[in-house]
Design a protein around this motif. Sequence first.
Motif, short mmCIF file in Angstrom:
data_model
loop_
_atom_site.label_atom_id
_atom_site.label_comp_id
_atom_site.label_asym_id
_atom_site.label_seq_id
_atom_site.Cartn_x
_atom_site.Cartn_y
_atom_site.Cartn_z
N ALA A 23 4.30 3.41 2.80
CA ALA A 23 2.85 3.29 2.60
C ALA A 23 2.52 2.84 1.19
O ALA A 23 1.62 2.01 0.97
CB ALA A 23 2.20 4.64 2.92
N GLN A 24 3.28 3.39 0.18
CA GLN A 24 3.05 3.00 -1.21
C GLN A 24 3.35 1.51 -1.42
O GLN A 24 2.60 0.79 -2.09
CB GLN A 24 3.93 3.84 -2.15
N GLY A 25 4.44 1.03 -0.82
CA GLY A 25 4.79 -0.40 -0.95
C GLY A 25 3.74 -1.29 -0.34
O GLY A 25 3.38 -2.32 -0.89
N ALA A 26 3.26 -0.89 0.85
CA ALA A 26 2.23 -1.70 1.50
C ALA A 26 0.95 -1.71 0.69
O ALA A 26 0.27 -2.75 0.56
CB ALA A 26 1.98 -1.15 2.90
N GLU A 27 0.59 -0.54 0.11
CA GLU A 27 -0.62 -0.50 -0.71
C GLU A 27 -0.48 -1.34 -1.97
O GLU A 27 -1.42 -2.02 -2.39
CB GLU A 27 -0.92 0.96 -1.08
N THR A 28 0.72 -1.30 -2.59
CA THR A 28 0.96 -2.12 -3.79
C THR A 28 0.82 -3.60 -3.47
O THR A 28 0.20 -4.37 -4.22
CB THR A 28 2.37 -1.84 -4.36
N CYS A 29 1.39 -4.01 -2.35
CA CYS A 29 1.29 -5.43 -1.94
C CYS A 29 -0.16 -5.80 -1.67
O CYS A 29 -0.61 -6.89 -2.04
CB CYS A 29 2.15 -5.65 -0.70
N ARG A 48 -3.39 -10.47 4.52
CA ARG A 48 -3.94 -9.25 3.93
C ARG A 48 -4.51 -8.30 5.02
O ARG A 48 -4.39 -7.08 4.92
CB ARG A 48 -5.04 -9.62 2.93
N GLU A 49 -5.09 -8.87 6.08
CA GLU A 49 -5.67 -8.04 7.14
C GLU A 49 -4.59 -7.22 7.86
O GLU A 49 -4.77 -6.02 8.13
CB GLU A 49 -6.41 -8.92 8.14
N ASP A 50 -3.45 -7.86 8.11
CA ASP A 50 -2.34 -7.15 8.77
C ASP A 50 -1.79 -6.05 7.88
O ASP A 50 -1.46 -4.94 8.35
CB ASP A 50 -1.22 -8.12 9.14
N ILE A 51 -1.67 -6.34 6.59
CA ILE A 51 -1.15 -5.33 5.66
C ILE A 51 -2.13 -4.15 5.56
O ILE A 51 -1.72 -2.99 5.51
CB ILE A 51 -0.89 -5.95 4.28
N SER A 52 -3.41 -4.45 5.59
CA SER A 52 -4.43 -3.39 5.54
C SER A 52 -4.32 -2.48 6.77
O SER A 52 -4.41 -1.24 6.66
CB SER A 52 -5.82 -4.01 5.44
N ARG A 53 -4.12 -3.08 7.95
CA ARG A 53 -3.95 -2.26 9.16
C ARG A 53 -2.71 -1.37 9.04
O ARG A 53 -2.69 -0.22 9.45
CB ARG A 53 -3.83 -3.16 10.39
N ALA A 54 -1.63 -2.02 8.46
CA ALA A 54 -0.39 -1.24 8.32
C ALA A 54 -0.59 -0.06 7.38
O ALA A 54 -0.10 1.05 7.63
CB ALA A 54 0.72 -2.15 7.80
N VAL A 55 -1.31 -0.26 6.29
CA VAL A 55 -1.59 0.84 5.34
C VAL A 55 -2.36 1.96 6.05
O VAL A 55 -2.07 3.14 5.87
CB VAL A 55 -2.35 0.31 4.11
N GLN A 56 -3.33 1.53 6.86
CA GLN A 56 -4.13 2.54 7.59
C GLN A 56 -3.26 3.29 8.61
O GLN A 56 -3.38 4.51 8.77
CB GLN A 56 -5.30 1.86 8.28
N ALA A 57 -2.37 2.56 9.29
CA ALA A 57 -1.50 3.19 10.29
C ALA A 57 -0.51 4.14 9.65
O ALA A 57 -0.11 5.15 10.25
CB ALA A 57 -0.77 2.12 11.10
N LEU A 58 -0.12 3.85 8.43
CA LEU A 58 0.85 4.69 7.75
C LEU A 58 0.19 5.87 7.04
O LEU A 58 0.86 6.85 6.68
CB LEU A 58 1.63 3.86 6.71
N GLY A 59 -1.11 5.85 6.82
CA GLY A 59 -1.79 6.85 6.01
C GLY A 59 -2.11 8.15 6.77
O GLY A 59 -1.63 8.40 7.88
N SER A 60 -2.98 8.94 6.15
CA SER A 60 -3.31 10.28 6.68
C SER A 60 -4.01 10.21 8.02
O SER A 60 -3.96 11.15 8.80
CB SER A 60 -4.19 11.02 5.67
N ASP A 61 -4.65 9.08 8.27
CA ASP A 61 -5.32 8.94 9.57
C ASP A 61 -4.38 8.38 10.62
O ASP A 61 -4.78 8.19 11.78
CB ASP A 61 -6.54 8.02 9.44
#
Length: 547
Positions: free
Chosen positions: A277-283, A222-235
Amino acid sequence: MLRSLEIRDMLIIERLELGFRPGLNVLTGETGAGKSILLDCLGFVLGWRGRAELVRTGAAQGEVTAVFDLPEGHAARTILAEAGLDAGDELILRRVNAADGRKTAYVNDRRTSGEVLRALSDTLIELHGQHDDRGLLNPRGHRQLLDAFAGADLAPARRAWAARAAARRALEAAEADLAEMRAEEDYLRHAVAELDALDPMPGEEAELDARRRTMQAAARIREDISRAVQALGSDGAEGLMADARRWLDGAAEKAEGRLDGAIAALERALTELGEAAQGAETCLEALSFDPREIEAVEERLFAIRGLARKHGVLADDLGGFAGELRGRLAAVDGGAENIRSLTEAVAAADATYDVAAAALSDTRREAAVRLDAGVAAELAPLKMERAHFATEITPGEAGPEGCDQVAFTVATNPGAPAGALNRIASGGELSRFLLALKVVLARGGEALTMIFDEIDRGVGGATADAVGRRLARLAETAQILVVTHSPQVAARGAHHWRVEKRVAAGMTTSTVVPLAPAERIGELARMLSGENVTDAARDAARALLTG
């Protein structure tokens, strides 16, 4: 019917072949000629216990063969079937006695045991005489003889006894089971409560295990996916790409179309980036769980596995095991009622048996009166009119054939105490008692080959004639073999053999000679007058044969 008897190298018989016939067969001869040896040999082939040493001196082995006719429905056929032996129209019994004492038995040329021979003999031969412990003198068989005379139907008592025994076994088993279950009642109640509280379902252990593994894996990724969501997002990438598009849009007017492709590609990249980003957030949302949930799953999973180990069953079988324990607990709770029901069943079975046994006792008492009257009528012509015969029926141990004990008793003189046949009567009296009893019993029983061994001992004249007439009457419906010293009895025979002892070359042997009608006169005359046969004795012998 006994058809033939062949003897080889037994006692003082070297070789002997006898062919017996229906009716009254008589064997006579001087004392010591070997008449009893014939019975010893017949008893040997029938498996009876007798002399220890039977092989003729100097012979390697002795052998006796007896051939019987075996009609359909004969009781011997049942014994043969139980022993796995073939049954035809004739039954051949052969027994060999080696000089060292070893004995070998054959039935229809197949090897068998002495026990089978003895079982067959009970359906083939009846021996009656002063030393008969297998027939009328054996009190253990008196009830069976009375039942045969009465034509008693034993089936109701046997069925009632079997039902009674089954009811008692069921009660005993239930009492034992209840005692055993009560001994583990505390365990049952605790185990059922524990299983009911957990209430495990089939397949639940596998489902919990899968959920536990999923949550354990989620915690790690979950920690890796969270980083990926952040890397893909507006920031992250999305913000940088948006800036790049804005900058390119501002420069496009002055680039004269050279940035159109880059701008289009950037738009597509933004679209794909949004989907990623949507897929990563859903997961990430799917992997979200309360940390306390994994504790609850693990706790239940371990509880199910612990109970399965404790009771030695599979986790999926815990529900069925709990049902089994509930059934045993219900049996404990309902055990007293079940015992009461089975006790009532035993009482009912006892009552049914008592009725059947009482009916059987009534039948026996009625038959005993007829049997005693019949024997009394037979004793008078045998010059024993003052003797008293009685069939005693006393309470005995209950069994499949009722609860009566039957014994034939006699008193030889008025006022004398009654007692067992072989203890009260003298030799001659005993013989006549046995004959009278057999004559009456034969009217109600199955006819076998009957052997009377000197049953006329101690009697003569009119009494001996009465003995002979009764033996002849018995022979009308059965094969009778009589060993006799009485000319009155011998004269009644339909077939006559003389047993002779011969000495040749220093060797004593015994043989049996069939007598023609003329030879019978000489034998009867010898029996009448002794060694010196007179004309008067011959005339008396002729008179006996014609009378």
